[in-house]
Design an enzyme around this catalytic site. Structure first.
Site, PDB file in Angstrom:
ATOM      1  CE  LYS A   1     107.170  21.507   5.775  1.00  0.00           C
ATOM      2  NZ  LYS A   1     107.579  20.268   6.425  1.00  0.00           N
TER       3      LYS A   1
ATOM      4  CG  ASP B   1     110.262  17.620  14.648  1.00  0.00           C
ATOM      5  OD1 ASP B   1     110.593  17.691  15.852  1.00  0.00           O
ATOM      6  OD2 ASP B   1     109.941  18.617  13.979  1.00  0.00           O
TER       7      ASP B   1
ATOM      8  N   GLY C   1     106.892  26.957  10.924  1.00  0.00           N
ATOM      9  CA  GLY C   1     107.774  26.085  11.697  1.00  0.00           C
ATOM     10  C   GLY C   1     109.195  26.183  11.211  1.00  0.00           C
ATOM     11  N   GLY C   2     110.034  25.320  11.765  1.00  0.00           N
ATOM     12  CA  GLY C   2     111.443  25.338  11.413  1.00  0.00           C
ATOM     13  C   GLY C   2     111.704  24.923   9.988  1.00  0.00           C
TER      14      GLY C   2
ATOM     15  CB  THR D   1     105.343  29.430   5.620  1.00  0.00           C
ATOM     16  OG1 THR D   1     106.444  30.143   6.184  1.00  0.00           O
ATOM     17  CG2 THR D   1     104.057  30.149   5.975  1.00  0.00           C
TER      18      THR D   1
END
Length: 745
Positions: free
Chosen positions: A438, A537, A419-420, A423
């Site tokens: 993460k 988000d 994702g932004g 990983t």
């Protein structure tokens, strides 16, 4: 007007070698060209008249060597004894037209004697033609045969020209027939250059040795070279090596021998291996000292011999001494001594170097980890954990080795998401727990941001809600912090909505359950956590599902902690386009209602099964949330629902959730419900008891549900939610200014 130049060499029979072979008085140079036997200036200096060279001296110009006598005009630019080649400068044939259409044509002709001569045209040449309206012919003589070949060159648009390419556009070339003793080059035009006179009024044809011509488009305008280099092959007579030896006419004497690799006609000489010089002059092939020039393969010492060399080993060694041979082998006793000494030294050196290398590397690595640990707030986190010892679950601080082992050193096969913000890897801890690790892309270096990050780790590790992904701990020894979460096996909500096969398995009841679970998680973060947390988000890719389709809100990389005494906080806009609160976009003021708007978009995706943004759809349908609200207003809800939901009988519930999504999507945050109210209404729907909330003034009935799911007869839809929300409310969202969206931490 035609200008024809005739270049003739008269070949005479030769019965034996000239008696003046290699005479010392013979001139060796003409201009900058070295003249070597069998070529020469007079009868005592050349083998026969085929090899006669005339040194042409013109007043005011350097002398030029010419092959032959009289009108012969074959200018020699170089000669090779070992290859049997002559390089000459051959005339270029041309065909030019002026504006009135008259022509000036120049042929090029070369004759190299009669059949069976010593000199022929080499096949190492190419026949080349240059021009835009060019037809070039080569008429060659091979013994009694006459061969005709040629090529055609034309020009199209200028964009078709390619520098360095000679394939028929501006330039063409063909191979040269073998064994030609004479030729004539004729260049003409197909259309008299009538269509391209201003561009290329001339055509050219010439011989050229391979690799000596690189076509350029400038050649079409300014080709001013009168001569081009070409190669001639030469040999001695017409006899083979065997016949010349049998008739005692072989001129290869002394340290030279007949070249067996040459197949004729005639024969050639070459110096024997280990010798160099002119093989056509007796005793001119002299010994090569390989030891001096380095052309040997001796390991230690080289000893020169006549025509060869030998290699010598050092004292205590034996063998041929050559690198490609047996080399030099030490005597047995010396081998033992050398082996023992070398082994001991090597072992000691290897142990010492390895100890030094790994010691320094380990020390450097430890210092680097300590630096990252302090830089990422490790000391602050340890202090907070020590201070909060009695407060239930604690965030564990993992070492970098633990997470490397868990992920097989971050093997690509362990990647389960990108994702932004980084990983995500699947890992297995030493206690057999499966976790998600993460690895963030960016590290926060600011002291305030580090403190916020540590607060977030502490708070999230203490959150124990069934609909929030559990944060187990972190690692601070790498350049960017690593976060360790519980592993959720069933993928993301986005996978199940937009994957055709997976979407069939999530019925309306499951979708309702997922929506309620996500709402419960956000409600908890907003109102029940010790410090309110705004996710910032919320989207289907950040909602994970377990095997029982229980929703787990994840990815708090962009989350913001809100102090208890504040309702909003000013911050740089972060999030995902399509899910961003338009009010947040305009004001940069982040509130819990920003998550409510994003959740409303998630409800729209659950209802429609379509991506929120798709620029390949018609313009009015590109923003799915806006299109959904428009369809809801006009009574066309059924048209935008997921195909699976169109077939269900839960129409009242679908319309109720659609109404809820509409309220969440109000442009003004004050007009949206709280996540707690959203969660309560979804819970009411799940229990089939639609509760009436303070911000809802009526209960949905079956007639209204039927109306919303059909094509209306009147395109009017009014809904009073206490804030006088009409279609114009959402339409104003299209007028909002879209601000740049920064990537999150």
């Amino acid at each position: 007007m035609h200008l024809q130049i005739l270049l003739v060499v008269v070949v005479m029979a030769c019965l034996g070698a000239a008696s003046g072979q290699g005479k010392s008085h013979c001139k060796k140079t003409c201009g900058n060209v070295t003249i070597e036997y069998p070529f020469g200036y007079d009868e005592e200096c050349y083998y026969n008249s085929n090899f006669l060279v005339t040194c042409n001296q013109t007043s005011g110009k350097p002398p030029v060597p010419i092959l032959g006598v009289g009108t012969t005009n074959i200018v020699i630019s170089n000669m090779s004894m070992d290859k049997g080649e002559l390089e000459i400068l051959m005339f270029v044939a041309s065909d030019c037209y002026n504006s009135s259409g008259s022509t000036r044509r120049l042929h090029a002709t070369l004759t190299l004697g009669k059949i069976g001569t010593d000199i022929r045209v080499s096949t190492k040449n190419k026949f080349v033609a240059v021009g835009c309206d060019t037809l070039a012919f080569l008429r060659g003589t091979r013994g009694p045969r006459i061969d005709v070949t040629g090529c055609n060159s034309n020009c199209g648009r200028r964009s078709l020209f390619t520098n360095g390419s000679c394939t028929g556009v501006g330039c063409c070339e063909v191979a040269v027939p073998e064994g030609m003793s004479a030729f004539k080059i004729i260049v003409t035009s197909n259309n008299n250059h009538t269509n391209i006179t201003d561009f290329n009024p001339c055509s050219y044809g010439f011989f050229l040795k391979n690799g000596n011509f690189n076509f350029s488009t400038n050649d079409l305008r300014e080709f001013q070279t009168p001569r081009m280099p070409m190669l001639l092959d030469w040999a001695i007579g017409n006899s083979t090596c065997e016949n010349a030896t049998a008739t005692n006419t072989l001129i290869c004497k002394g340290n030279s021998e007949c070249d067996r690799n040459y197949t004729g006609p005639g024969y050639r000489c070459s110096c024997k291996n280990g010798y160099k010089g002119n093989p056509y002059i007796k005793n001119d092939c002299e010994n090569i000292n390989e030891c001096i020039n380095g052309n040997h393969d001796c390991r230690h010492e080289c000893i020169d011999e006549e025509g060869s060399y030998t290699c010598k080993c050092r004292k205590g060694y034996s063998g041929d001494g050559k690198k490609g041979g047996t080399g030099c082998t030490a005597d047995q006793s010396m081998v033992i001594k050398i082996a023992v000494g070398s082994s001991a030294s090597a072992i000691f050196l290897i142990v010492f170097v390895n100890w030094l290398y790994f010691g320094l590397k380990k020390r450097k690595l430890m210092k680097l980890r300590e630096k990252f640990f302090r830089q990422n707030g490790g000391i602050m986190l340890q202090q907070r954990i020590s201070r909060d010892k009695g407060s239930g679950d604690q965030a564990k601080v993992f070492t970098i080795e633990e997470l490397q082992r868990a992920t097989n050193n971050y093997d690509e096969s362990r990647i389960i998401g990108k994702g932004g913000y980084g990983t995500v890897y699947k890992g297995v801890l030493s206690d057999s727990r499966t976790v998600a690790i993460k690895k963030s892309k960016l590290a926060d270096q600011n002291d305030t941001q580090i403190e916020q990050f540590i607060n977030e780790v502490i708070i999230l590790s203490q959150i124990n809600h069934r609909n929030v992904v559990k944060l187990i701990g972190c690692c601070l020894e790498s350049e960017v912090p690593l976060l360790v979460y519980e592993f959720i096996p069933n993928g993301t909500l986005s996978d199940h909505i937009h994957n055709k096969h997976k979407s069939l398995s999530i019925t309306w009841d499951i979708r309702l359950k997922i929506a309620h679970g996500a709402a419960e998680a956000l409600s908890y973060l907003h109102s029940a956590a010790s410090i309110p947390i705004i996710h910032r988000d919320v989207k289907p890719t950040n909602i994970l599902l377990d095997d029982n389709y229980v929703a787990k809100v994840a990815d708090f990389g962009a989350s913001k902690l809100i102090p208890m005494d504040q309702n909003e906080v000013a911050t740089m806009v972060q999030g995902t386009l399509g899910y961003l609160d338009p009010e947040y976009l305009q004001t940069n003021q982040l509130t819990d209602k920003s998550d409510v708007y994003s959740f409303g978009v998630v409800l729209v995706e659950l209802l429609t099964g379509k991506n929120v943004l798709n620029f390949e759809r018609p313009e009015k349908e590109r923003n799915q949330a806006k299109h959904f609200l428009s369809s809801l207003k006009e009574g066309r809800l059924l048209q935008v629902l997921d195909e699976q939901l169109q077939q269900t009988e839960n129409h009242n519930e679908i319309v109720t959730v659609s109404r809820l999504a509409e309220r969440c999507l109000h442009v003004k945050g004050d007009e949206r419900p709280t996540m707690k109210e959203v969660a309560m209404e979804l819970e009411g729907i799940l229990s089939s008891k639609i509760q009436k909330h303070p911000w809802e003034k009526h209960t949905l009935n079956e007639d209204e549900a039927e109306y919303l799911l059909k094509e209306p007869t009147i395109n009017v839809y009014e809904f009073d939610d206490g804030a006088n929300a009409t279609s114009s409310t959402f339409d104003s969202m299209s007028k909002q200014t879209i601000l740049p969206i920064a990537s999150g931490r």
